[in-house]
Scaffold this motif. Sequence first.
Motif, PDB file in Angstrom:
ATOM      1  N   UNK A   1      11.601   5.657   3.218  1.00 35.08           N
ATOM      2  CA  UNK A   1      10.512   6.022   4.122  1.00 35.08           C
ATOM      3  C   UNK A   1       9.955   4.787   4.822  1.00 35.08           C
TER       4      UNK A   1
ATOM      5  N   UNK B   1       0.833  -1.208   0.000  1.00 33.43           N
ATOM      6  CA  UNK B   1       0.000   0.000   0.000  1.00 33.43           C
ATOM      7  C   UNK B   1       0.868   1.260   0.000  1.00 33.43           C
ATOM      8  N   UNK B   2       1.913   1.257   0.805  1.00 38.00           N
ATOM      9  CA  UNK B   2       2.772   2.441   0.867  1.00 38.00           C
ATOM     10  C   UNK B   2       3.477   2.685  -0.459  1.00 38.00           C
ATOM     11  N   UNK B   3       3.919   1.602  -1.103  1.00 44.33           N
ATOM     12  CA  UNK B   3       4.555   1.764  -2.412  1.00 44.33           C
ATOM     13  C   UNK B   3       3.544   2.319  -3.422  1.00 44.33           C
ATOM     14  N   UNK B   4       2.309   1.826  -3.344  1.00 43.70           N
ATOM     15  CA  UNK B   4       1.260   2.252  -4.284  1.00 43.70           C
ATOM     16  C   UNK B   4       1.037   3.760  -4.223  1.00 43.70           C
ATOM     17  N   UNK B   5       1.110   4.327  -3.033  1.00 41.13           N
ATOM     18  CA  UNK B   5       0.838   5.758  -2.915  1.00 41.13           C
ATOM     19  C   UNK B   5       2.128   6.577  -2.979  1.00 41.13           C
ATOM     20  N   UNK B   6       3.209   5.937  -3.428  1.00 37.47           N
ATOM     21  CA  UNK B   6       4.406   6.711  -3.737  1.00 37.47           C
ATOM     22  C   UNK B   6       5.423   6.838  -2.624  1.00 37.47           C
ATOM     23  N   UNK B   7       5.431   5.888  -1.684  1.00 35.88           N
ATOM     24  CA  UNK B   7       6.438   5.959  -0.621  1.00 35.88           C
ATOM     25  C   UNK B   7       7.773   5.438  -1.132  1.00 35.88           C
ATOM     26  N   UNK B   8       8.847   6.142  -0.769  1.00 36.44           N
ATOM     27  CA  UNK B   8      10.185   5.662  -1.105  1.00 36.44           C
ATOM     28  C   UNK B   8      10.554   4.521  -0.170  1.00 36.44           C
ATOM     29  N   UNK B   9      11.493   3.682  -0.644  1.00 35.21           N
ATOM     30  CA  UNK B   9      11.977   2.592   0.207  1.00 35.21           C
ATOM     31  C   UNK B   9      12.512   3.129   1.530  1.00 35.21           C
TER      32      UNK B   9
END
Lengths: 223, 302
Positions: B221, B211-219
Motif C-alpha cells: 500500500x 505512521x502508515x505502518x503504525x496504523x496497519x498499512x501493508x508495504x
Amino acid sequence: MIEFHDVSLGYAGKELLSGVTLKLAPGSFHFLTGPSGAGKTSLIKLCYGDLAASAGRIELFGEDLANMARDDIARLRRRIGIVHQDCQFLDHLPLDENVALPMRVAGLETDEQALYELLAWVGLSGRATALPPSLSGGERQRAALARAVINSPDIILADEPTGNIDWDMSLRLLRLLTELNRMGKTVLMATHDLNLIRAAKSQVSARVLRIQGGTVQLAGADL
Amino acid sequence: MAANPIKTIVLVLTGAPRADRVVPPSGHTATLTTLTAAAMAFLAVFALALSLATGRLADRWAGALAETATVRIAAPADQMAAQTQKVLDVLGTTPGVTSARALGGDEIKALLEPWLGPDLPVDALPLPQLVEVTEAADGFDAQGLQLRLKAEAPGATLDDHMRWRRPLIASAERIRFLGLLSLALIGGASAAMITLATQAALAANGQVVRTLRLIGARDSYIARAFVRRFTLRTLLGALAGTLAGMAAVALLPPAADEGGFLTGLGFAGLQWAWPLGIPAVAAAVAFLSTRAAAFRSLRSVR
Ligand SMILES: Nc1ncnc2c1ncn2[C@@H]1O[C@H](COP(=O)(O)OP(=O)(O)OP(=O)(O)O)[C@@H](O)[C@H]1O
Ligand SMILES: [Mg+2]
C-alpha cells in the motif's frame, strides 16, 4: 489477547526489561505505570511488534510475534488501536482525513457520521480541517486517540494519551476508553496520573501494572 | 502492466489518486525525475536511430558484396579454354567460395553493350573471359586465391574491387552494437536514477511511512503511492523526450544512406514505430525499480 512469556528487552547491551510474564485477557482494562524511563513505552512497542524481544515469546491474538512476516504484522495492527506517545500524523492531510486513515488503509469506507461524532467527542469538531502541525499538544493526543479507535479495534494500546490534557478532557478521553472496554475491547493504557486511575476504578474493573527495576508487577489494591 | 498500453496510461493518469494522497507532493524530486526521463528518452531515440541506420547500411553492403568478385582471364585464344577450366578448378577448391561460373559470350556482350554499342562483333575481339564468383558470408582469403590463380593460370586476375567495403561493414556492425549498448546503458542509468529518487523520497517521508505502518498499512500500500508517482512522471518525461528526439531526427537534412551513415541517420518506414516503444520501456523500468527500491527501504521500518 496479549501474552508475554519470560520476555527480556535490551537496548545496546543494557537490559531494560527482564523476565516479564503477563497476560492481558480479552476485555480487560490495564493501566501501566512506573517512573519515567522505566520502560512503559518500550513495553507497549513490544506489544505491537515495533520492537522485538531479545528473549522470550510474545503472543498477540494467539500468534507469535517473533519472525512474523511484515504483511502479517500489518494485518494484526489493523485490529489494534495505538496511541503513540509522540503522536505522529501525515502532516499534509487535514485532521479528519488523518483520523479516518486507518479505514482507508484497511480498504474500508469511512462512515462520515461516525467520524464526526468521534471528533465531537474528543472536542475536535472545530479543528477537522486543520493540518496536524497547527494543532496543540493536547489536540494531537485527542486526535491520536480518535484515530486509534475509529476502526473499532479489539485492543487499544494508549501511551500516556492524557499527558498534555486538562482534567476534564482527560476524564472525557477516559470515558471513551472505558465505554469501549465495556463493549469488550481490551485496553492497556500507560499513565503517570494516579488520579485518573482512581477515577477509572469507579467506572470499570481496571488493574494496574507497575514497571520497576526491569520487571512488571500487578500493583496492590491500595491505588 | 496491462496488455493494452493506452489502458495502462489512462489507469495511471486517472486511477485512484486517493492512494497517492497519503504521500505528500514531492515537487523537486518529481520534477527532476521527469526532466531526467525526458533527457534519457531523447538520447535513446538517437541511439536507436544510430543502431537502425547502421544496421540498414551493413545489411545493404553485405548484400552487395555477395556477388562482387570476378576473375578476369586474358590469354591467347588457344589457351583460353584450358586456363578457364583451371580457374574454375581452383575456385572449386577454395574455401569461402560458394560457386563460380564462366560467363558466356552473350552475357559478356550484354555487359559491354552500354559502352560499345549493340553491333559488337564479340567473336572477332580478343575479349577476356569473365568468371563470376559467389562468396560465402565470411568471404575468402583474397591474397591466397590470387597467388594460386597466378600459379595455375597466368592470365587470371582476381578483380575484387568491392572488397574495400568489408572493413566498413565490420565498423557499421560495431556501431550498431555500440548503439544497442548505449540503449542498455541509458536504461540502466535510468533505473539507477529512479531507484535513487525513490529512496530519497522514502527517506524524506520517514514520518509518513512510520505512521502508515503504525496504523496497519501493508508495504504494498505504501509502495503503491511512490510507484504510481514515479512511473507516471517517468512515462510523461519519456514521452516528451521521445517526441522531441523523433522530431529532431525527422528534421535532419535528408540524404541517401549511400551518402554515408551519418547523413543517413534516421528511421525508415515502419522503423518510425520503434522509438514509440521507448516511453513504454521507460515506464516499465520505472515501475520495476521504484517497486524494488520501495520494498527494500520499507524493510528498515517495522
Ligand atoms: N531506541 C532506543 N535506544 C536506546 N535506548 C532507548 C531507546 N528507546 C528507549 N531507550 C531507553 O529505554 C529506557 C526506557 O524508555 P521508555 O521510553 O520505554 O520509558 P518510559 O517508561 O516510556 O518513560 P516515559 O514515562 O518518560 O515515557 C529509557 O532509559 C530510554 O532512554
Ligand atoms: Mg514513554
